[in-house]
Write a protein that holds these residues in place. Sequence first.
Motif, PDB file in Angstrom:
ATOM      1  N   GLY A 179       0.815  -1.222   0.000  1.00 42.62           N
ATOM      2  CA  GLY A 179       0.000   0.000   0.000  1.00 42.62           C
ATOM      3  C   GLY A 179       0.840   1.259   0.000  1.00 42.62           C
ATOM      4  N   THR A 180       1.871   1.279   0.851  1.00 38.51           N
ATOM      5  CA  THR A 180       2.657   2.510   0.931  1.00 38.51           C
ATOM      6  C   THR A 180       3.608   2.630  -0.250  1.00 38.51           C
ATOM      7  OG1 THR A 180       4.248   1.441   2.397  1.00 38.51           O
ATOM      8  CG2 THR A 180       2.520   2.756   3.430  1.00 38.51           C
ATOM      9  N   ASN A 181       3.931   1.514  -0.894  1.00 37.09           N
ATOM     10  CA  ASN A 181       4.771   1.624  -2.088  1.00 37.09           C
ATOM     11  C   ASN A 181       4.070   2.399  -3.190  1.00 37.09           C
ATOM     12  OD1 ASN A 181       7.403   0.738  -1.909  1.00 37.09           O
ATOM     13  ND2 ASN A 181       6.788  -1.406  -1.872  1.00 37.09           N
ATOM     14  N   MET A 182       2.748   2.373  -3.160  1.00 40.08           N
ATOM     15  CA  MET A 182       2.019   3.164  -4.156  1.00 40.08           C
ATOM     16  C   MET A 182       2.303   4.642  -3.947  1.00 40.08           C
ATOM     17  SD  MET A 182      -1.646   1.359  -4.391  1.00 40.08           S
ATOM     18  CE  MET A 182      -1.807  -0.306  -3.831  1.00 40.08           C
ATOM     19  N   ALA A 183       2.589   5.031  -2.695  1.00 44.77           N
ATOM     20  CA  ALA A 183       2.847   6.448  -2.412  1.00 44.77           C
ATOM     21  C   ALA A 183       4.115   6.933  -3.102  1.00 44.77           C
ATOM     22  CB  ALA A 183       2.945   6.675  -0.905  1.00 44.77           C
ATOM     23  N   SER A 209       8.251   7.861   2.793  1.00 44.13           N
ATOM     24  CA  SER A 209       9.020   7.829   4.032  1.00 44.13           C
ATOM     25  C   SER A 209       8.375   8.732   5.086  1.00 44.13           C
ATOM     26  CB  SER A 209      10.471   8.222   3.782  1.00 44.13           C
ATOM     27  OG  SER A 209      10.548   9.511   3.262  1.00 44.13           O
ATOM     28  N   PHE A 210       7.562   9.691   4.644  1.00 52.24           N
ATOM     29  CA  PHE A 210       6.779  10.488   5.587  1.00 52.24           C
ATOM     30  C   PHE A 210       5.778   9.592   6.308  1.00 52.24           C
ATOM     31  CE2 PHE A 210       3.035  13.036   6.603  1.00 52.24           C
ATOM     32  CZ  PHE A 210       3.581  14.155   7.204  1.00 52.24           C
ATOM     33  N   LEU A 211       5.147   8.699   5.544  1.00 54.02           N
ATOM     34  CA  LEU A 211       4.133   7.824   6.128  1.00 54.02           C
ATOM     35  C   LEU A 211       4.732   6.770   7.034  1.00 54.02           C
ATOM     36  CD1 LEU A 211       1.698   7.048   3.178  1.00 54.02           C
ATOM     37  CD2 LEU A 211       1.161   8.200   5.313  1.00 54.02           C
ATOM     38  N   ALA A 213       8.000   6.563   8.171  1.00 55.96           N
ATOM     39  CA  ALA A 213       9.158   6.963   8.980  1.00 55.96           C
ATOM     40  C   ALA A 213      10.404   6.185   8.594  1.00 55.96           C
ATOM     41  CB  ALA A 213       8.865   6.788  10.464  1.00 55.96           C
ATOM     42  N   GLY A 214      10.715   6.146   7.302  1.00 53.49           N
ATOM     43  CA  GLY A 214      11.913   5.454   6.855  1.00 53.49           C
ATOM     44  C   GLY A 214      11.645   4.765   5.543  1.00 53.49           C
ATOM     45  N   GLN A 215      12.448   3.776   5.231  1.00 52.43           N
ATOM     46  CA  GLN A 215      12.312   3.141   3.928  1.00 52.43           C
ATOM     47  C   GLN A 215      11.707   1.751   4.008  1.00 52.43           C
ATOM     48  OE1 GLN A 215      14.627   4.662   1.215  1.00 52.43           O
ATOM     49  NE2 GLN A 215      16.338   5.357   2.457  1.00 52.43           N
ATOM     50  N   VAL A 216      11.602   1.204   5.204  1.00 49.57           N
ATOM     51  CA  VAL A 216      10.981  -0.112   5.335  1.00 49.57           C
ATOM     52  C   VAL A 216       9.835  -0.014   6.345  1.00 49.57           C
ATOM     53  CG1 VAL A 216      13.050  -1.428   4.782  1.00 49.57           C
ATOM     54  CG2 VAL A 216      12.610  -0.759   7.142  1.00 49.57           C
ATOM     55  N   VAL A 217       8.893  -0.945   6.243  1.00 45.41           N
ATOM     56  CA  VAL A 217       7.800  -0.971   7.205  1.00 45.41           C
ATOM     57  C   VAL A 217       8.324  -1.639   8.478  1.00 45.41           C
ATOM     58  CG1 VAL A 217       5.482  -1.817   7.657  1.00 45.41           C
ATOM     59  CG2 VAL A 217       6.072  -1.002   5.391  1.00 45.41           C
ATOM     60  N   GLY A 218       8.814  -0.838   9.391  1.00 45.36           N
ATOM     61  CA  GLY A 218       9.357  -1.350  10.649  1.00 45.36           C
ATOM     62  C   GLY A 218       8.646  -0.735  11.833  1.00 45.36           C
ATOM     63  N   PRO A 219       9.190  -0.914  13.035  1.00 47.91           N
ATOM     64  CA  PRO A 219       8.543  -0.375  14.235  1.00 47.91           C
ATOM     65  C   PRO A 219       8.177   1.116  14.165  1.00 47.91           C
ATOM     66  CG  PRO A 219      10.278  -1.868  14.858  1.00 47.91           C
ATOM     67  CD  PRO A 219      10.370  -1.735  13.363  1.00 47.91           C
ATOM     68  N   PRO A 220       9.011   1.979  13.552  1.00 48.99           N
ATOM     69  CA  PRO A 220       8.575   3.375  13.484  1.00 48.99           C
ATOM     70  C   PRO A 220       7.298   3.557  12.666  1.00 48.99           C
ATOM     71  CG  PRO A 220      10.918   3.196  13.036  1.00 48.99           C
ATOM     72  CD  PRO A 220      10.373   1.809  13.022  1.00 48.99           C
ATOM     73  N   ALA A 221       7.134   2.717  11.630  1.00 46.63           N
ATOM     74  CA  ALA A 221       5.914   2.799  10.828  1.00 46.63           C
ATOM     75  C   ALA A 221       4.712   2.366  11.670  1.00 46.63           C
ATOM     76  CB  ALA A 221       6.031   1.918   9.587  1.00 46.63           C
ATOM     77  N   LEU A 222       4.917   1.345  12.486  1.00 50.82           N
ATOM     78  CA  LEU A 222       3.835   0.855  13.348  1.00 50.82           C
ATOM     79  C   LEU A 222       3.356   1.968  14.276  1.00 50.82           C
ATOM     80  CD1 LEU A 222       2.093  -1.453  14.466  1.00 50.82           C
ATOM     81  CD2 LEU A 222       3.984  -2.044  15.972  1.00 50.82           C
ATOM     82  N   LEU A 223       4.301   2.643  14.892  1.00 49.34           N
ATOM     83  CA  LEU A 223       3.944   3.717  15.819  1.00 49.34           C
ATOM     84  C   LEU A 223       3.209   4.834  15.085  1.00 49.34           C
ATOM     85  CD1 LEU A 223       4.027   4.902  18.588  1.00 49.34           C
ATOM     86  CD2 LEU A 223       6.299   5.797  18.119  1.00 49.34           C
TER      87      LEU A 223
ATOM     88  N   LEU B 102       5.110  -3.964  -6.211  1.00 49.20           N
ATOM     89  CA  LEU B 102       4.889  -3.124  -5.033  1.00 49.20           C
ATOM     90  C   LEU B 102       5.671  -3.599  -3.814  1.00 49.20           C
ATOM     91  CD1 LEU B 102       1.147  -2.286  -5.619  1.00 49.20           C
ATOM     92  CD2 LEU B 102       3.008  -0.651  -5.595  1.00 49.20           C
ATOM     93  N   GLY B 103       6.784  -4.276  -4.053  1.00 46.92           N
ATOM     94  CA  GLY B 103       7.728  -4.469  -2.962  1.00 46.92           C
ATOM     95  C   GLY B 103       7.617  -5.708  -2.100  1.00 46.92           C
ATOM     96  N   CYS B 104       6.823  -6.714  -2.480  1.00 47.27           N
ATOM     97  CA  CYS B 104       6.820  -7.945  -1.686  1.00 47.27           C
ATOM     98  C   CYS B 104       8.105  -8.727  -1.971  1.00 47.27           C
ATOM     99  CB  CYS B 104       5.615  -8.809  -2.043  1.00 47.27           C
ATOM    100  SG  CYS B 104       4.073  -8.104  -1.447  1.00 47.27           S
ATOM    101  N   THR B 105       8.270  -9.847  -1.258  1.00 50.33           N
ATOM    102  CA  THR B 105       9.454 -10.670  -1.449  1.00 50.33           C
ATOM    103  C   THR B 105       9.107 -11.861  -2.335  1.00 50.33           C
ATOM    104  OG1 THR B 105      10.080 -10.085   0.785  1.00 50.33           O
ATOM    105  CG2 THR B 105      11.297 -11.887  -0.238  1.00 50.33           C
TER     106      THR B 105
END
Lengths: 258, 186
Positions: A179-183, A209-211, A213-223, B102-105
Amino acid sequence: MAENEKQSLKDKVFESQVWRSIFRHGYADTHRNRVLQVAGNVFLHLHPTKTRRHALRIRFTWCAGGVTFLLFLVTVVTGVILMFYYRPTGEHAYIDIKMLEFDVPFGMVIRNMHRWAAHAMVIAVWVHMFRVFMTGSYKPPREFNWVIGVILLVLTLLLSFTGYLLPWDQLAIWAVTVGTNMARATPLLGHEGPFYELVGVNARYDARSFLIAGQVVGPPALLRFYVLHCIFIPIAASVLMIVHFWRVRKDGGISGPM
Amino acid sequence: MPIIKPVNPDGTDPSQATWSRRDFFALTGWAGFLGGISAGLLAFGRFMFPRVLFEPATAFKAGFPVEYSSGEVSERWIKAQRTWIIRDGKGFCAIEAKCTHLGCTPRWFKDANKFKCPCHGSGFKGFAEGMDSVTVGINFEGPAPRPLERIKVALAEDGQLLIDKGPRFRFEKDEWGKPGSFLKVG
Ligand code: HEM
Ligand code: FES
């Protein structure tokens, strides 16, 4: 109990200072009083003081907007209850959901109420929009309420999307990755979108990365999604719903059959 | 009652002035308010991009070249680093396991000789014994618009393979021949 004893008990309660301080006077069920009651009550004053018969026809409105609002209230109440256990961090989120499901009494009921109400709200809001379209209720003087409705629709979908990440399982993470890759393809603001050079965004500083908080969906994205899901979007949606209902009233109540 | 008109000290009519005192204060008030709000919004925009990200390092050492046999897709680093390392008769290339849709593995299916993405079904060309690695990862089915991206392969000082996911090489930009995209090993 003797009749007069009953009467004096009634008087004691209804004539007491406490009762009188809340309800200033008795209530005579007259037309005028009904109108005044609606207009003078903080919770009811958004209602029209008078409802025309056609507005209650379920075959006209399907009450789809009303159903959407009810489902929203269900998600708010159950969501706040879930917040007592759920912690939006990488270590805790997944296990807290498991705990809610299996170790907290009624946790499974609350979680599923939240989930099903959320799914149903998305469906209901589309049904409502469809109904408004089919009855031509978007026409003047109601164009502006259609516009507010479109924003409410988007907010409803965003609530659904941000909530989807919170279980923090594989489905959640990959769905939000997709979903966020579409951004990335956002015009101007996404680093793979049209005209991105004009703004000078790159993978590190862009809409995605605004959505997350970085380049991967990690803990900052969760928060970040948690804050959006539990605070920001519900408040924005509530404000707009107030305006939406207010405008239904100001635009002359529910539109009539054509 | 006579109407008393306000008059400026120099005898002119204040209502004829282009700028009344009220206009001035109203405008400064609004300018201050809007300026404050905009400054706040700009600051918030910047606030949302931290200076430091706690994300995994992009480069890693992948062991010695002799540990890889020619003609296979090595999945040794797929769990930890999301990377396939491929050795053909001439040398090494490395592919990041990140679907260009879209970025999956995607997953590697040796028998079907292709990479397949679980999200929306994109397929990318595989690699087998005796093949040249030039076509590995080219998209041929599903929604992916372009081939998988290659990442930098080099030799570290100690002789191990050094893989870096920072520099990326894209087929459609004609970058697969560029230095870094392929490591020649005799
Ligand atoms: C969070 C989402 C929404 C809620 C809670 C909501 C709620 C309501 C409610 C309770 C009504 C009264 C009539 C009824 O129940 O059908 C109403 C009317 C209306 N809604 Fe919505 N609505 C939402 C989204 C939308 C959307 C997506 C649209 C269209 C784009 C829209 C456009 C309108 C219009 C134009 C009316 C006036 C209809 C008439 O007078 O017949 N609303 N809404
Ligand atoms: S993300 Fe791989 S096919 Fe869509």
